[in-house]
Design an enzyme around this catalytic site. Sequence first.
Site, PDB file in Angstrom:
ATOM      1  N   GLY B  29       0.819  -1.198   0.000  1.00 27.62           N
ATOM      2  CA  GLY B  29       0.000   0.000   0.000  1.00 27.62           C
ATOM      3  C   GLY B  29       0.855   1.251   0.000  1.00 27.62           C
ATOM      4  O   GLY B  29       1.794   1.379  -0.781  1.00 27.62           O
ATOM      5  N   ASN B  59      -6.706   5.274  -2.933  1.00 24.70           N
ATOM      6  CA  ASN B  59      -5.290   4.941  -2.765  1.00 24.70           C
ATOM      7  C   ASN B  59      -4.412   5.763  -3.694  1.00 24.70           C
ATOM      8  O   ASN B  59      -3.200   5.871  -3.491  1.00 24.70           O
ATOM      9  CB  ASN B  59      -5.019   3.465  -3.100  1.00 24.70           C
ATOM     10  CG  ASN B  59      -5.792   2.493  -2.243  1.00 24.70           C
ATOM     11  OD1 ASN B  59      -6.114   1.398  -2.705  1.00 24.70           O
ATOM     12  ND2 ASN B  59      -6.089   2.844  -1.000  1.00 24.70           N
ATOM     13  N   CYS B 161      10.942  -6.786  20.929  1.00 27.47           N
ATOM     14  CA  CYS B 161      10.121  -7.250  19.828  1.00 27.47           C
ATOM     15  C   CYS B 161       8.919  -6.310  19.725  1.00 27.47           C
ATOM     16  O   CYS B 161       8.760  -5.419  20.561  1.00 27.47           O
ATOM     17  CB  CYS B 161       9.666  -8.694  20.032  1.00 27.47           C
ATOM     18  SG  CYS B 161       8.223  -8.901  21.092  1.00 27.47           S
ATOM     19  N   CYS B 176     -23.162   2.899  28.899  1.00 25.59           N
ATOM     20  CA  CYS B 176     -24.061   3.982  29.306  1.00 25.59           C
ATOM     21  C   CYS B 176     -23.723   5.310  28.637  1.00 25.59           C
ATOM     22  O   CYS B 176     -24.603   6.147  28.431  1.00 25.59           O
ATOM     23  CB  CYS B 176     -24.106   4.127  30.824  1.00 25.59           C
ATOM     24  SG  CYS B 176     -22.545   3.822  31.618  1.00 25.59           S
ATOM     25  N   CYS B 439       8.546 -10.178  28.563  1.00 29.84           N
ATOM     26  CA  CYS B 439       7.648  -9.967  27.434  1.00 29.84           C
ATOM     27  C   CYS B 439       6.856 -11.246  27.183  1.00 29.84           C
ATOM     28  O   CYS B 439       7.430 -12.345  27.158  1.00 29.84           O
ATOM     29  CB  CYS B 439       8.449  -9.612  26.183  1.00 29.84           C
ATOM     30  SG  CYS B 439       7.480  -9.655  24.658  1.00 29.84           S
TER      31      CYS B 439
END
Lengths: 343, 650
Positions: B29, B59, B161, B176, B439
């Site tokens: 992209g 795009n 990472c 609510c 991690c």
Amino acid sequence: MPGKETFGESEEEAAQYDRQIRLWGLDAQKRLRGSRVLLAGLGGLGAEVAKNLILAGVKGLTLLDHEKVSEESCRAQFLVPVTARGQNRAQASLERGQNLNPMVKVLADQDRVEDKPDDFFLQFDAVCLTGCSRDLMVRVDQLCSKHNIKVFCGDVYGYYGYMFCNLGKEHNYVEEKPKLVKPTGNDGPEAKKAKVDPNETTMVKKTASFCPLKEALEVDWTTEKAKAGMKKTPVDYFMLHVLLKFRTDKGRDPDPQSYPEDSRLLRQIRDDVLEALEVSADLLNDDFISYCFSEMSPVCAVVGGVLGQEVVKALSQRDPPHRNFFFFDGRKGNGVVDYFGPN
Amino acid sequence: VALSKVFGSLRKELHDTLSTCKVLVVGAGGIGCELLKNLVLTGFKNIEVIDLDTIDVSNLNRQFLFQKKHVGKSKAQVAKESVLQFCPTVNITAYHDSIMNPDYNVEFFRNFMLVMNALDNRAARNHVNRMCLAADIPLIESGTAGYLGQVTVIKKGLTECYECQPKPTQKTFPGCTIRNTPSEPIHCIVWAKYLFNQLFGEEDADQEVSPDTADPEAAWNPEDTAARATASENDGDIKRVSTKDWARSTGYDAVKLFHKLFKDDIMYLLTMDKLWKTRKAPTPLVWQQLEDSASPQELSAGSGLKDQQVLGVWGLCQLFQHSVETLRSQLQEMGEGAELVWDKDDPPAMDFVTAAANLRMHIFSMNTKSRFDVKSMAGNIIPAIATTNAVIAGLIVLEGLKILSGELESCRTIFLNKCPNLRKKLLVPCILDPPIANCYVCASKPEVMVKLNVHKTTVLSLQDRILKERFGMVAPDVQIEDGKGTILISSEEGETETNNSKFLADFGIRNGSRLQVDDFLQDYTLLVNVLHTEELERDVEFEVVGEAPDKAPSPQTTPEEVNSVTNGNKDSAQPSTSSKAEDDDIMIVDSEEENEGASSSTAAATSGTKRKHSDAETGETSTKRPRTDQSSAAAAPTDDDDDDDIITLD
């Protein structure tokens, strides 16, 4: 219900430019749509700037380049087809350039920049020079700023690159700032004390002042003030002087094919330049020499991206411009903005 | 020093590596197009690119390898073809596929010397992160949004990472707020999307639109809440009949619908008077009154986009009616049991949300929004331009060159700011941090503790909401550590489906139980410690211990809170409080928009610890100073607010 072509912005433009209109607003897009830009030099950096401006949706972009497509050109930039060897570089870049955005009028001009009469430049709102000699850039800058034409210069040397701009003594632009709400703001039923209204913004008018390229390059480093500011001064500025001098002396940029001689010459010019500017000889060591050959594509992409966006900002008169140099060091990943010139 | 004759400043060795190595680009992209171009021009000869998407007209302002004639075609495929146009000698393989497809296993990843992400969503990033850890291949991660962008390098054992630092997960607003007390346009927009689903799409119990009688704020005392809750069970009209059934019973009559939603339900809310003690009360709308008092439609004269006009109330009523009728026919055409999926690019769906949201905004005394702005918020659109992507893609390749030269220690995280910081830097390189010891992805034996109610959490919920959504697994296998190795969830289809609706407690899972979760594709094992609790916050199904509870942002979210790496519109990178995407300190690592069927709520406050970043040059560490509220910035006469240094990755 209003027709499809509403208020001057066609549906096609609205659809294609949607994601950028959402960023810089419709007004900015319209100003872009009315702007004409001259781009000199279709090397690696030039191709990046061309792409960025064409995609942004300027009215017209003239590609000016007298050089022919060489073996290296094909690999250096992505607008020139591999079959175009020997053709004029601007001409060869035209088709793929135009295809980037049919709504922009892209033209190719094969002349030398230096051969263009003064009034040639007057048809443009902005002029962007790449691959030009120092004297040429200074001359064009002088001419254009006299006529309120925005001037941009940029080059890439290996891992290094810079961009310069002169938007005139009084460049007006707007900046979008969040609005302050009063306690009984109507963007929420809750009564709150005066705060930022996150849903509303306001446009603030501002002005910035720029100096000519000549003055930017001819800073006097012998003054107390200059010496004091030396620590914070990017050495890239001095590197630029060296590379511009090389270009002036040799009529070309450092060439990997002539690496030994060119690096010797660069070293010499470095010594001469630092001496002439009366700054410390230690300021710029030898490291840069082996990394300043030939336009590196990713560096062109970075510098071309920043430069392209500066042109967009200046034409759309929106957001503070970078004043007045941007230097990129691709080895370190550093990109700095700094001002050089009289105060 | 031997320089490559053709590639200038590249050392010959490096140039040779580029000619032979294979690299993978995930995404074709905004960043992907720029990246492919840079790779090819730099001398990379063997490139594979994967993208599941097709080309859309929106795009074309930046994905320059595509032209109008390519709309609808595969991004990966067209990108490849375009690249071959200017470099016919490159070897490039295109996959029109999802990177999460099990075909792309660890073996597949091991083919590459380098993987570069050009993605727009968290799930894929998490997945590629794990695959690269499993295969031990360096990964360059990046993202852009508006004028901002960043690049970083991930190498197993050497750097953090992608998942070392907790990232804010998609937030939903409290029920609510959506149902009773909206205070911002985004609340109304979320409500309108819920309404769409209730009426025309897949009904979701978490997307109620009717007044919430069990709202704790509505009760004058705690007993009251319980009383109201049970009362509403018996009150047929409000709760018993589903919104869709009710609508069906009226034949989707737009005016009747209008009165239920914008008059009757509002009047009900008004009876919950405690809510309006400190808030401005909503005002119900009456169709006939609005029709009678409508002024002739004034179109804003001149220069705007049609979509940027703000409609008057009667105009909204008409839009509401028109879109309901169109959607009703669409539904009818599709036949029995049909459901529509909301899509920002489907005009009646977009019209409906615009109308419903604005009518609600009007009721709650908010300034209404144009369709253009509603689309941004409802569709989670991240504005995007070519230049930001160009810069970031350039930086990606530069990092890649360092990696391939064996210079990992010179790799950096680089942030692209909108304006230069105090040290004049527009591009800010920061030294990479080492991995976080505990991690839950890259530690040697990852473990987490999750608070939940074993009597209320179903197996399906565990799988989808916790393991997949929260912990990024694609195909989890879950074993209970009960001495018997009871299999709770099998990734093989059909094997454990009967467990889905059962509660965890049904399997003997209780406080202190441990679950071993494997995702074989990701070569990832996670030990989940269960902490049973009956006291979770309202609307919260589970909590990962060690992180602050997910909260929707307060109306005046400081940029500091929003200042975090959020990834993907699916995760709503857009702050709830701003319809404009960017703000200098927000590090949004994304581009591309996406329709999320359900709530379009936005990223919010994150607990994440503040990072200290070392400035690469000076070796200083700078903790991020929270950017002060804009109010103080506005107070300063000649300010330039953007004074902050480094943007933290939170």
